[in-house]
Scaffold this active site. Sequence first.
Site, PDB file in Angstrom:
ATOM      1  N   ASP A 579      37.730  45.615  46.677  1.00 17.71           N
ATOM      2  CA  ASP A 579      38.096  45.355  48.066  1.00 17.71           C
ATOM      3  C   ASP A 579      39.585  45.453  48.408  1.00 17.71           C
ATOM      4  OD1 ASP A 579      35.491  44.668  47.701  1.00 17.71           O
ATOM      5  OD2 ASP A 579      35.576  42.782  48.804  1.00 17.71           O
ATOM      6  N   GLU A 778      32.396  34.683  38.754  1.00 12.59           N
ATOM      7  CA  GLU A 778      32.569  36.035  39.293  1.00 12.59           C
ATOM      8  C   GLU A 778      33.738  36.763  38.617  1.00 12.59           C
ATOM      9  OE1 GLU A 778      33.455  35.912  43.442  1.00 12.59           O
ATOM     10  OE2 GLU A 778      32.942  38.006  43.776  1.00 12.59           O
TER      11      GLU A 778
END
Length: 818
Positions: A579, A778
Amino acid sequence: MVFPRRPQWLIQVLLALLTFLSVLQTTIAASASTPEDLTALETASNKSLLWGPYRPNLYFGIRPRIPKSLLLGLMWARVDEYAGVQENFRHTCEQHNSIHGYGWDTYDTRRGGEQTIHDEGNGIDLKTKFVKIPNAGDDGGHWGVRVSGTPRPGFPSDVKTNILFYAALEGLGRLEPVGDDVEEEKGWRGDVVIEGEAGGLGSFEIKVMGDEMGSSNNHPEHGHPSGETRRLDRTFLKSFQLPAEALWQNLPILFAHLKSSIDKLMEEYGKDNLPPPEQLFVIENEGGPGNMHLVQKVFEGAFEFDVLFSSGSAPEPMTSEQLTDGIKANKKEFENRFKSVLKPQAPFDKPKYQQFSESLLSNLMGGIGYFYGDSKVDRSGADEYLEENEEFWTETEEARGKNEVSTEGPTELFTSIPSRPFFPRGFLWDEGFHLMPIIDWDTDLTLDIIKSWFSLIDDDGWIAREQILGPEARSKVPAEFQVQYPHYANPPTLFITLQAFVDKLRKGSSDSSSIYLSNPEAATKYLRDLYPLLKRHYAWFRRTQAGDIKSYDREAFSTKEGYRWRGRTPAHILTSGLDDYPRAQPPHPGELHVDALSWVGTMAIALKDIASFLNEDDEVAEFAGHETAIRRNVDDLHWADESGIYCDATVDQYDESAHVCHKGYISLFPFLTGVMDLADKEKVGKVLDLIGDDAELWSEHGIRSLSRRDALYGTGENYWKSPVWVNMNYLVVVRLLDIATSPTSPHKTRATRLYTDLRKNLVNTVLKSWQDTGFAWEQYNPETGEGQRTQHFTGWTSLVVKIMAMPDLSGAGVRDEL
Ligand SMILES: *[C@@H]1O[C@H](CO)[C@@H](O)[C@H](O)[C@H]1NC(C)=O
């Protein structure tokens, strides 16, 4: 009753026979000699995938892989106080401080497994032991779950737990409690039986068992007069007829019902003489036809009960004995298979790593879900979406603001999700990574999931990168992220998995549990069906993410092989998957992204190998041509001599091509995806320099996403600007192994050392957070190694399972250096 009574001995004989057949089925080689045999094998394989905890957003939620069908689940809470009961109720997985880890300790998608939930807030450790008997009957067979609770240390041994099991039917069919035990208001003394029928399932029976003879279950007692009609040693059942869209909102439905029931009790006994809490939060016992049935039990201290699902197509119903035997057999089978396919290698050949690895793999497979529903798409195809003008991101934002969103579908998806509490839905970019451990365990399951994704492809070749199907899935996603755009791509990671499949075929894998690995005709048929869809997606990607090589005097072998992600803004390229990784500033329509070109290379190479397996010689030549052009262009367009590494390219103020170098994962992409020439001694040396330098990417906890020397290191959102991500690290480990085991590489020794150290650093980092917090995460902090961001991220973080199973080269390294 669906099942006539039969003598007990006959049941025992039949059960023994079923068990024998099931063992036989899994031990004989799955090879078929005729097309009919093949179809029979495929049907049996499909049957064994019908049922599962395919609602992974719930702590325990079962459904079949059939649209608009049965939804089943568990809800529970501690009930020894009036206040806080609502907060104590568990149903959907949440990022909670009061749950100290949960998940599957063992899980096999075809057989079942065991889950533990450490519910600190409710003072109880809950276990769900789920067993499937897919070969009972003509459909998906039977299943059962044994639910048990044990008070957690530090909590009273008589902690009171209110637990509910529900069954709801979304579509057409019938669901109805039966039996002589329905006693108005008093509750059920024995088993609660719900009979039903539904499309794809035929007739069935769901039995929530009462306390067995000699059971050690205890139930609260009390002297309040309300206890006369609602004794807590009974089971309660309440039936509802609700709109189908409401059926996943089980907790709000329960609360609404409890509220009206509590209002009645208040009226009857007065505010000052309310029943004690364990009595107050009891559903009314009102069974009847309906599309949702709540079944409730109240326990004091430890408890255990079974829920048994019996397919009406089987000669005998599921029994608790079968469940007990299944639990035992599955555990053993799981451990055997684990040792044979994913056994941790040195230095991880110790029980603690094995248990850790088994849990991660189990959570990955226990996180497989089945989703069905409509989705939101903007198919306006606005010109702005070509992103061809300077400052295009302001135009695209305006175009998006016009909000030409349509609802499409419904469609279905069978997918392994990244995180049960936070991302309980399908993600294209994650899936290829999820399937890398799974393909070793169950190749046919992997191929089924890939097929499910490609069934979502549209006529142009687009697959939406995030699959938010139906209102339940949408309830977890902010509105602005729900809409999918047919010009947005995503890393085509499923091609990595398909490459792994073709490699297994080429090596002549001897895995007899797989139909596709043991029958070349089956593999050919599978790939032949998929091949046109793969080509369509490839062509779509190349067309829609094309970059401009010609307009800017770029010198390159090919004028075609250069790509640019669409969907860019100054701060993000969400479509790239990385991202906030730093890119050219400001964004420019003349940009070329090295990762986008590398991914096209991954697809070209996989397609070439698949075409070769299918004997499509002309197309082999065509893809080989693309491959060459990509390999040449990745050097011509993206190798920056001045930085000694691969970089994105943009256009400078003089309209000339210029490199944009932020050293990190993006610079490694040609290496990670296999489009870089590993025989290029100098360039490979520079890639290894970057990876191995602790002033740049190397850390004690894995390879950092961005170099410590980069001015943007650790800044802003800091999502992909320093943290360690396991998916990228896995690809690094794989390439290091390639070099370390190459007979000719001059970098053998260094690659062996990096490989050995990186394996150790990654595995120990993920293990430490797992031990400290009870969760996989994550991403990991490159300085401290702590897990960060999303909790219970058992998606691609589970790649450490593969990393542990990769060969130990530490001995080889030492020898080499001597
Ligand atoms: C597999 O089973 C599902 C669910 O019953 C069914 O919808 C599907 O058509 C089956 N697929 C095959 C290939 O048999």
